[in-house]
Design a protein around this motif. Sequence first.
Motif, PDB file in Angstrom:
ATOM      1  N   ALA A 105     -22.214  -7.310   2.061  1.00  0.00           N
ATOM      2  CA  ALA A 105     -21.111  -7.686   1.171  1.00  0.00           C
ATOM      3  C   ALA A 105     -19.951  -6.718   1.344  1.00  0.00           C
ATOM      4  N   LEU A 106     -18.738  -7.260   1.356  1.00  0.00           N
ATOM      5  CA  LEU A 106     -17.531  -6.457   1.528  1.00  0.00           C
ATOM      6  C   LEU A 106     -16.709  -6.445   0.248  1.00  0.00           C
ATOM      7  N   PRO A 107     -15.875  -5.419   0.066  1.00  0.00           N
ATOM      8  CA  PRO A 107     -14.976  -5.402  -1.082  1.00  0.00           C
ATOM      9  C   PRO A 107     -13.818  -6.392  -0.945  1.00  0.00           C
ATOM     10  N   GLY A 108     -13.444  -6.742   0.290  1.00  0.00           N
ATOM     11  CA  GLY A 108     -12.322  -7.647   0.518  1.00  0.00           C
ATOM     12  C   GLY A 108     -12.755  -8.927   1.208  1.00  0.00           C
ATOM     13  N   TYR A 109     -11.827  -9.858   1.299  1.00  0.00           N
ATOM     14  CA  TYR A 109     -12.087 -11.169   1.901  1.00  0.00           C
ATOM     15  C   TYR A 109     -11.539 -11.250   3.328  1.00  0.00           C
ATOM     16  N   VAL A 129      -3.149 -11.906   4.263  1.00  0.00           N
ATOM     17  CA  VAL A 129      -2.025 -11.800   3.341  1.00  0.00           C
ATOM     18  C   VAL A 129      -1.341 -13.149   3.155  1.00  0.00           C
ATOM     19  N   PHE A 130      -1.232 -13.917   4.216  1.00  0.00           N
ATOM     20  CA  PHE A 130      -0.603 -15.241   4.154  1.00  0.00           C
ATOM     21  C   PHE A 130      -1.318 -16.152   3.153  1.00  0.00           C
ATOM     22  N   ALA A 157       0.944  -5.582   3.065  1.00  0.00           N
ATOM     23  CA  ALA A 157       0.547  -4.934   4.323  1.00  0.00           C
ATOM     24  C   ALA A 157      -0.471  -5.838   5.012  1.00  0.00           C
ATOM     25  N   ASP A 158      -0.290  -6.056   6.304  1.00  0.00           N
ATOM     26  CA  ASP A 158      -1.168  -6.959   7.052  1.00  0.00           C
ATOM     27  C   ASP A 158      -1.559  -6.313   8.380  1.00  0.00           C
ATOM     28  N   ILE A 174      -2.184  -2.298  14.301  1.00  0.00           N
ATOM     29  CA  ILE A 174      -0.812  -2.775  14.237  1.00  0.00           C
ATOM     30  C   ILE A 174      -0.611  -3.368  12.856  1.00  0.00           C
ATOM     31  N   GLU A 175       0.555  -3.120  12.265  1.00  0.00           N
ATOM     32  CA  GLU A 175       0.859  -3.747  10.987  1.00  0.00           C
ATOM     33  C   GLU A 175       1.890  -4.845  11.206  1.00  0.00           C
ATOM     34  N   VAL A 176       1.591  -6.021  10.686  1.00  0.00           N
ATOM     35  CA  VAL A 176       2.533  -7.130  10.725  1.00  0.00           C
ATOM     36  C   VAL A 176       3.367  -7.056   9.457  1.00  0.00           C
ATOM     37  N   ASN A 177       4.678  -7.145   9.597  1.00  0.00           N
ATOM     38  CA  ASN A 177       5.563  -7.135   8.440  1.00  0.00           C
ATOM     39  C   ASN A 177       6.357  -8.430   8.459  1.00  0.00           C
ATOM     40  N   TYR A 178       6.021  -9.348   7.573  1.00  0.00           N
ATOM     41  CA  TYR A 178       6.643 -10.670   7.547  1.00  0.00           C
ATOM     42  C   TYR A 178       8.051 -10.649   6.952  1.00  0.00           C
ATOM     43  N   ASP A 179       8.407  -9.551   6.266  1.00  0.00           N
ATOM     44  CA  ASP A 179       9.725  -9.453   5.645  1.00  0.00           C
ATOM     45  C   ASP A 179      10.749  -8.780   6.548  1.00  0.00           C
TER      46      ASP A 179
END
Length: 188
Positions: A105-109, A129-130, A157-158, A174-179
Amino acid sequence: VNNSDRITVVDSGSFRIKGSIAVPKPRYMLQVSENKAYVGELFQSKLAVINPSSRRLVKEMPLQYRSVEQMMLWNNLALIANWDENCRQVYLVDTATDLPVDSIALPGYAPSAFVQDKEGHVWVLAGNVFKGKSATLSCLDIASRSVLRSYTFPAKADPIKICRNNSGDTLLFIEVNYDGGSDRKGIF
């Protein structure tokens, strides 16, 4: 070829095409042995088991969640990350029987990627994040089937494409920044 409905097999010396294997939306592949590989199928709730030598689909393993992303070997187990916004675990598949034997089991999805550090711990990157699932990074002890620690990234943050340095003591991604902003520059 990603998202092509087939896996193209080429000769490693001549790069000539030897044949293909029909698999719906192949995305990631994990070579388990000389005659076995697992192939994740995008948007499908199954994992293809192929024989790259004979160039055939051996079987498909049904899974609870869709979109198998990265996989990794740990002893005789394959760790499976289902990048599904409803999935909150990493599956462990016995590579001898091709059957899921356990999960962590993980804390996130939406787990998507793995990397092993110098101490043998496995780090799993998760989030979508999307689809409204915050990104998390969790450190797992596979032997004890436990989460040792976890970090939730700031909103929006993605991080993707986790890897490690050669000594295994630093994780990179790598971090994706959609903004289009550059406030964090991918550093946390």
